[in-house]
Design a protein around this motif. Structure first.
Motif: not given
Length: 325
Positions: A161-164, A138-140, A170-185
């Protein structure tokens, strides 16, 4: 670079944290790390041991890591599990149960935890911390800025390519980070949008991950899932042992290099080298099969790549951007 880099990254942490919700952490896996370090050295590879709080507090691990640092055979970086890394801050009514992401904590707590771990590791190993991977991937932008402020050069938290978001913290959170559209290099981060290249000095080195069935088939399957009301990420393969997946790991490396990548990045958890230290490798026979796969993978990669730590790779990338003198 004469050859693409082979980057071995290890989340160096307590035993079988997948099933540990008790708050009692053991670090018996330390005894099993020299065998993997020796395998890396056999093939001229230099692992990066991304180290969290309980391991940095284990005298046996400290001795092990100090030795490989003294011999120049690897690197110690930082790994942070927010629910078990000082200073203490209860985010939920049971942080060990929920294992919240660091990005879910207030900004000042996030910064305090990064600063504490950095100081602990630098004091323990008498070397500057330069490399990092976030706990639970999880990163931001706030996290990235905290790393820059603490002198880090390279992060490897992005899993393209991975959406977390479906993995709860935390129950009040939004889950992990969506990396599905991030660079792969590898790319230097924009600190205001970590999904984009920018002008910061922090290099992002995304994990080597490829679609299992190709990009078109994966997009088609994702669209079909959406129509059926299902939300899940596309099927992917990682450069990561999961038991009996040697051919898949080779294919990920081949695809990545064939697409022009100047590195391939391998990962595993330190506890996975110990029988019953993870859900995947449950007994000694599983560990021996793991090492059979690792021996073949490393032998195959030796002629195709060159071993580097994360920091060595980051410094080479910086050098490439400097104007010729």
């Amino acid at each position: 670079m004469e050859k693409p880099a082979f980057l071995i990254t290890l989340d160096t942490e307590g035993d079988n944290l997948w099933r540990n919700r008790s708050g009692q952490v053991t670090t018996h896996n330390v005894r099993f790390l020299p065998r993997f370090q020796a395998l890396c050295e056999k093939y001229g590879f230099k692992p990066t041991w991304l180290t969290n709080y309980e391991m940095a507090s284990d005298p046996a691990y400290v001795d092990f890591a100090r030795d490989l640092l003294a011999r120049g055979q690897g690197e110690v970086g930082m790994h942070l599990h927010a629910w078990h890394s000082p200073p203490a801050h209860a985010l939920t009514d049971d942080d060990w149960r929920y294992q919240p992401y660091l990005i879910e904590y207030p900004e000042q707590i996030l910064r305090d935890k990064v600063a504490f771990m950095t100081d602990l590791l630098e004091t323990t190993f008498q070397t500057k911390m330069r490399s990092h991977r976030a706990g639970r991937w999880a990163f931001n932008e706030i996290y990235a800025k905290a790393l820059v402020d603490n002198g880090y050069l390279v992060d490897c938290s992005v899993t393209p390519r991975v959406d977390w978001r479906g993995s709860a913290g935390a129950p009040q959170g939004k889950g992990g980070t969506d990396y599905s559209r991030f660079p792969d290099r590898a790319y230097f981060l924009d600190l205001n949008d970590i999904s984009q290249p920018g002008q910061s000095g922090l290099l992002e080195v995304p994990m080597s991950i490829q679609y299992r069935h190709g990009p078109f088939a994966s997009r088609l399957k994702k669209s079909w899932d959406r129509l059926r009301g299902k939300r899940r990420g596309p099927s992917v393969n990682w450069l990561r042992p999961v038991g009996g997946n040697l051919a898949q790991m080779k294919r990920v490396a081949e695809q990545s290099l064939g697409q022009g990548a100047d590195y391939v990045e391998f990962m595993l958890h330190s506890s996975e080298f110990m029988p019953d230290g993870s859900p995947t490798f449950k007994n000694e026979a599983d560990i021996e099969r793991l090492y059979d796969d690792l021996e073949q993978l490393f032998s195959w990669l030796q002629s195709r790549t060159q071993g580097m730590t994360l920091t060595e790779f980051a410094l080479q990338k910086k050098q490439q951007l400097l104007p010729a003198v």
